[in-house]
Design a protein around this motif. Structure first.
Motif, PDB file in Angstrom:
ATOM      1  N   MET A   1       0.495  -1.752  -0.263  1.00 32.85           N
ATOM      2  CA  MET A   1      -0.146  -0.295   0.263  1.00 32.85           C
ATOM      3  C   MET A   1       1.169   1.328   0.030  1.00 32.85           C
ATOM      4  O   MET A   1       2.230   1.422   0.760  1.00 32.85           O
ATOM      5  N   ILE A   2       0.266   2.274  -1.058  1.00 29.42           N
ATOM      6  CA  ILE A   2       1.351   3.215  -0.910  1.00 29.42           C
ATOM      7  C   ILE A   2       1.304   4.400   0.183  1.00 29.42           C
ATOM      8  O   ILE A   2      -0.549   4.996   0.470  1.00 29.42           O
ATOM      9  N   VAL A   3       1.646   4.620   1.119  1.00 30.86           N
ATOM     10  CA  VAL A   3       1.255   6.281   1.976  1.00 30.86           C
ATOM     11  C   VAL A   3       2.380   7.224   2.152  1.00 30.86           C
ATOM     12  O   VAL A   3       2.976   7.529   1.754  1.00 30.86           O
ATOM     13  N   ALA A   4       1.130   8.485   1.630  1.00 31.15           N
ATOM     14  CA  ALA A   4       1.793   9.640   1.486  1.00 31.15           C
ATOM     15  C   ALA A   4       2.977   9.546   0.455  1.00 31.15           C
ATOM     16  O   ALA A   4       4.199   9.862   0.864  1.00 31.15           O
ATOM     17  N   GLY A   5       3.144   8.722  -0.765  1.00 33.95           N
ATOM     18  CA  GLY A   5       4.209   8.591  -1.139  1.00 33.95           C
ATOM     19  C   GLY A   5       5.229   7.059  -0.951  1.00 33.95           C
ATOM     20  O   GLY A   5       6.247   7.284  -2.221  1.00 33.95           O
ATOM     21  N   TRP A   6       5.452   6.648  -0.023  1.00 32.62           N
ATOM     22  CA  TRP A   6       5.653   5.516   0.142  1.00 32.62           C
ATOM     23  C   TRP A   6       5.280   4.613  -0.242  1.00 32.62           C
ATOM     24  O   TRP A   6       4.296   4.153   0.072  1.00 32.62           O
ATOM     25  N   ARG A   7       6.730   3.504  -0.338  1.00 36.05           N
ATOM     26  CA  ARG A   7       6.664   2.193  -1.616  1.00 36.05           C
ATOM     27  C   ARG A   7       6.803   1.171  -0.747  1.00 36.05           C
ATOM     28  O   ARG A   7       8.018   1.389  -0.261  1.00 36.05           O
ATOM     29  N   PRO A   8       6.475  -0.064   0.019  1.00 33.73           N
ATOM     30  CA  PRO A   8       7.173  -1.007   0.697  1.00 33.73           C
ATOM     31  C   PRO A   8       8.304  -1.871  -0.237  1.00 33.73           C
ATOM     32  O   PRO A   8       7.581  -1.649  -1.988  1.00 33.73           O
ATOM     33  N   ALA A   9       8.953  -2.168  -0.165  1.00 29.79           N
ATOM     34  CA  ALA A   9      10.054  -2.452  -0.934  1.00 29.79           C
ATOM     35  C   ALA A   9      10.642  -4.095  -0.615  1.00 29.79           C
ATOM     36  O   ALA A   9      11.315  -3.869   1.200  1.00 29.79           O
ATOM     37  N   ARG A  10      10.977  -4.625  -1.141  1.00 30.94           N
ATOM     38  CA  ARG A  10      11.465  -5.899  -0.602  1.00 30.94           C
ATOM     39  C   ARG A  10      12.321  -6.239  -0.687  1.00 30.94           C
ATOM     40  O   ARG A  10      12.995  -6.059  -1.971  1.00 30.94           O
ATOM     41  N   VAL A  11      13.746  -6.692  -0.307  1.00 30.23           N
ATOM     42  CA  VAL A  11      15.474  -6.541  -0.214  1.00 30.23           C
ATOM     43  C   VAL A  11      15.485  -8.020  -0.958  1.00 30.23           C
ATOM     44  O   VAL A  11      14.260  -9.305  -0.628  1.00 30.23           O
ATOM     45  N   VAL A  12      15.742  -8.560  -2.606  1.00 31.21           N
ATOM     46  CA  VAL A  12      15.654  -9.508  -2.866  1.00 31.21           C
ATOM     47  C   VAL A  12      17.227 -10.489  -3.632  1.00 31.21           C
ATOM     48  O   VAL A  12      17.186 -10.635  -4.186  1.00 31.21           O
ATOM     49  N   GLY A  13      18.363  -8.921  -3.056  1.00 31.27           N
ATOM     50  CA  GLY A  13      18.774  -9.467  -3.734  1.00 31.27           C
ATOM     51  C   GLY A  13      19.751  -8.568  -2.497  1.00 31.27           C
ATOM     52  O   GLY A  13      19.687  -7.332  -2.746  1.00 31.27           O
ATOM     53  N   VAL A  14      21.535  -9.248  -2.871  1.00 30.46           N
ATOM     54  CA  VAL A  14      22.550  -8.362  -2.167  1.00 30.46           C
ATOM     55  C   VAL A  14      23.680  -8.461  -2.070  1.00 30.46           C
ATOM     56  O   VAL A  14      23.642  -9.693  -2.525  1.00 30.46           O
ATOM     57  N   THR A  15      24.762  -7.485  -3.019  1.00 33.08           N
ATOM     58  CA  THR A  15      25.836  -8.430  -3.671  1.00 33.08           C
ATOM     59  C   THR A  15      27.127  -7.351  -2.918  1.00 33.08           C
ATOM     60  O   THR A  15      26.869  -5.752  -3.037  1.00 33.08           O
ATOM     61  N   GLU A  16      28.248  -7.130  -2.116  1.00 29.17           N
ATOM     62  CA  GLU A  16      29.150  -6.442  -2.095  1.00 29.17           C
ATOM     63  C   GLU A  16      29.743  -6.433  -3.106  1.00 29.17           C
ATOM     64  O   GLU A  16      30.394  -6.877  -3.557  1.00 29.17           O
ATOM     65  N   GLN A  17      30.358  -4.537  -3.155  1.00 28.81           N
ATOM     66  CA  GLN A  17      30.864  -3.723  -4.475  1.00 28.81           C
ATOM     67  C   GLN A  17      32.601  -4.284  -3.537  1.00 28.81           C
ATOM     68  O   GLN A  17      33.783  -3.876  -4.625  1.00 28.81           O
ATOM     69  N   THR A  18      32.374  -2.996  -2.564  1.00 31.73           N
ATOM     70  CA  THR A  18      33.600  -3.095  -1.633  1.00 31.73           C
ATOM     71  C   THR A  18      33.595  -3.249  -0.048  1.00 31.73           C
ATOM     72  O   THR A  18      32.459  -4.132  -0.025  1.00 31.73           O
ATOM     73  N   ALA A  19      34.734  -2.945   0.585  1.00 30.41           N
ATOM     74  CA  ALA A  19      34.812  -3.593   1.942  1.00 30.41           C
ATOM     75  C   ALA A  19      33.855  -2.143   2.510  1.00 30.41           C
ATOM     76  O   ALA A  19      33.360  -3.158   3.771  1.00 30.41           O
ATOM     77  N   SER A  20      33.347  -1.601   1.434  1.00 31.38           N
ATOM     78  CA  SER A  20      33.172  -0.951   2.612  1.00 31.38           C
ATOM     79  C   SER A  20      31.615  -0.247   1.651  1.00 31.38           C
ATOM     80  O   SER A  20      30.378   0.510   2.145  1.00 31.38           O
ATOM     81  N   SER A  21      30.850  -1.334   0.938  1.00 29.09           N
ATOM     82  CA  SER A  21      29.570  -1.289   0.147  1.00 29.09           C
ATOM     83  C   SER A  21      28.218  -1.692  -0.209  1.00 29.09           C
ATOM     84  O   SER A  21      29.600  -3.353  -0.219  1.00 29.09           O
ATOM     85  N   ARG A  22      27.609  -1.934  -0.968  1.00 27.89           N
ATOM     86  CA  ARG A  22      27.022  -2.363  -1.131  1.00 27.89           C
ATOM     87  C   ARG A  22      26.196  -2.047  -2.044  1.00 27.89           C
ATOM     88  O   ARG A  22      26.140  -1.349  -2.213  1.00 27.89           O
ATOM     89  N   SER A  23      25.618  -3.439  -3.312  1.00 28.30           N
ATOM     90  CA  SER A  23      24.841  -2.770  -3.894  1.00 28.30           C
ATOM     91  C   SER A  23      23.376  -3.631  -3.498  1.00 28.30           C
ATOM     92  O   SER A  23      23.239  -4.639  -3.206  1.00 28.30           O
ATOM     93  N   ILE A  24      21.982  -3.257  -3.410  1.00 29.87           N
ATOM     94  CA  ILE A  24      21.177  -3.690  -2.982  1.00 29.87           C
ATOM     95  C   ILE A  24      19.884  -3.770  -3.788  1.00 29.87           C
ATOM     96  O   ILE A  24      19.342  -2.762  -5.041  1.00 29.87           O
ATOM     97  N   LEU A  25      19.439  -4.811  -4.445  1.00 29.11           N
ATOM     98  CA  LEU A  25      17.840  -5.752  -5.029  1.00 29.11           C
ATOM     99  C   LEU A  25      16.880  -4.850  -4.119  1.00 29.11           C
ATOM    100  O   LEU A  25      16.177  -5.596  -3.127  1.00 29.11           O
ATOM    101  N   LEU A  26      16.010  -3.926  -4.677  1.00 29.47           N
ATOM    102  CA  LEU A  26      14.493  -4.458  -3.952  1.00 29.47           C
ATOM    103  C   LEU A  26      13.321  -4.181  -5.017  1.00 29.47           C
ATOM    104  O   LEU A  26      13.313  -3.433  -5.910  1.00 29.47           O
ATOM    105  N   ASP A  27      12.583  -5.153  -4.169  1.00 23.63           N
ATOM    106  CA  ASP A  27      11.675  -5.214  -5.504  1.00 23.63           C
ATOM    107  C   ASP A  27      10.133  -4.627  -5.298  1.00 23.63           C
ATOM    108  O   ASP A  27       9.974  -4.802  -3.649  1.00 23.63           O
ATOM    109  N   VAL A  28       9.914  -3.633  -6.127  1.00 25.16           N
ATOM    110  CA  VAL A  28       8.553  -2.465  -5.578  1.00 25.16           C
ATOM    111  C   VAL A  28       7.456  -2.802  -6.198  1.00 25.16           C
ATOM    112  O   VAL A  28       7.653  -2.056  -8.035  1.00 25.16           O
ATOM    113  N   SER A  29       6.608  -3.268  -6.018  1.00 25.74           N
ATOM    114  CA  SER A  29       5.552  -3.951  -6.588  1.00 25.74           C
ATOM    115  C   SER A  29       4.586  -3.595  -7.622  1.00 25.74           C
ATOM    116  O   SER A  29       4.597  -3.423  -8.443  1.00 25.74           O
ATOM    117  N   ASP A  30       4.921  -2.269  -7.649  1.00 21.53           N
ATOM    118  CA  ASP A  30       4.315  -0.991  -7.476  1.00 21.53           C
ATOM    119  C   ASP A  30       4.814   0.160  -8.618  1.00 21.53           C
ATOM    120  O   ASP A  30       4.481   1.476  -8.453  1.00 21.53           O
TER     121      ASP A  30
END
Length: 249
Positions: A1-30
């Motif tokens: 459900m969207i409330v005031a523009g905020w959309r729920p997002a489920r984490v579907v993947g994480v990948t270490e990019q460097t020792a201090s960073s990540r890329s994160i995949l989010l599934d946002v249904s709408d």
């Protein structure tokens, strides 16, 4: 459900990019889709109701409901340490966006394109690189990526693959011309010097000013201001230089 523009997002993947960073995949249904270069606000809510909101660039673009964030940890930060160290597949976040209209590139825009990134400023530019190659216009785009060392390069393997001219395995896509600059230590076999970008290094790596490229510069404030001054000294039209400064927490 969207409330005031905020959309729920489920984490579907994480990948270490460097020792201090990540890329994160989010599934946002709408998710409505986004252009290369846009960003989102991410909201975290603690069990006691305390909320923290931060903005993060998107490494992805297009119509997919799966979006990719690139997050570099700020050790004393409030949000990035959780996203880099703790968030797991299956966790739920909230996002608002896509946001941003100025620092955006679309494949139908005219002329050559120059991208210049410092550190984690590479994230929105990766979205542009991917979009250009998917559209078959990668040969009109160049990227200059300044990092402290090879180990500090987010999306390093992907970009090095482009820099070596390999492109996607078995494909004939035109890869973006990727140039590297190392500020502290260069990898073995590197023929250039290590140090802060200067006018000569920038001039050697970017489209010349008389080609009137559209230039996108992203990174820490000091980096962006330094590179922008060099570009103007080299004759680039300030009206065609778009900048985005980042600072995280």
């Amino acid at each position: 459900m969207i409330v005031a523009g905020w959309r729920p997002a489920r984490v579907v993947g994480v990948t270490e990019q460097t020792a201090s960073s990540r890329s994160i995949l989010l599934d946002v249904s709408d998710w409505p889709g986004n252009d290369p270069g846009q960003h989102v606000d991410v909201r975290l809510t603690a069990e006691d109701g305390y909320q923290a909101v931060r903005s993060y660039s998107l490494a992805s673009s297009g119509d997919s409901t799966v979006v990719e964030l690139g997050v570099d940890e700020i050790p004393a930060g409030e949000v990035s340490p959780y996203l880099v160290r703790d968030v797991m597949v299956g966790d739920e976040l909230e996002v608002k966006g896509p946001l941003g209209r100025f620092f955006v590139w679309r494949p139908d825009q005219e002329g050559p394109v120059q991208l210049i990134a410092g550190g984690s400023g590479i994230v929105p530019l990766v979205a542009m690189v991917r979009a250009a190659e998917a559209a078959g216009v990668g040969s009109s785009m160049r990227l200059l990526y300044s990092v402290r060392s090879a180990a500090d390069a987010m999306f390093g393997d992907e970009l090095r693959n482009d820099a070596e001219g390999n492109g996607a395995a078995g494909s004939e896509r035109a890869a973006v011309d990727v140039r590297w600059a190392y500020t502290r230590s260069a990898p073995p076999g590197w023929n250039g010097r290590a140090g802060r970008l200067d006018a000569d290094a920038v001039a050697a790596a970017v489209w010349p000013a008389d080609r009137r490229p559209l230039v996108f510069v992203c990174g820490p404030t000091g980096f962006v201001e330094h590179v922008s001054r060099i570009l103007v000294q080299l004759g680039h039209d300030p009206e065609r230089v778009r900048t985005e400064r980042f600072g995280g927490s």
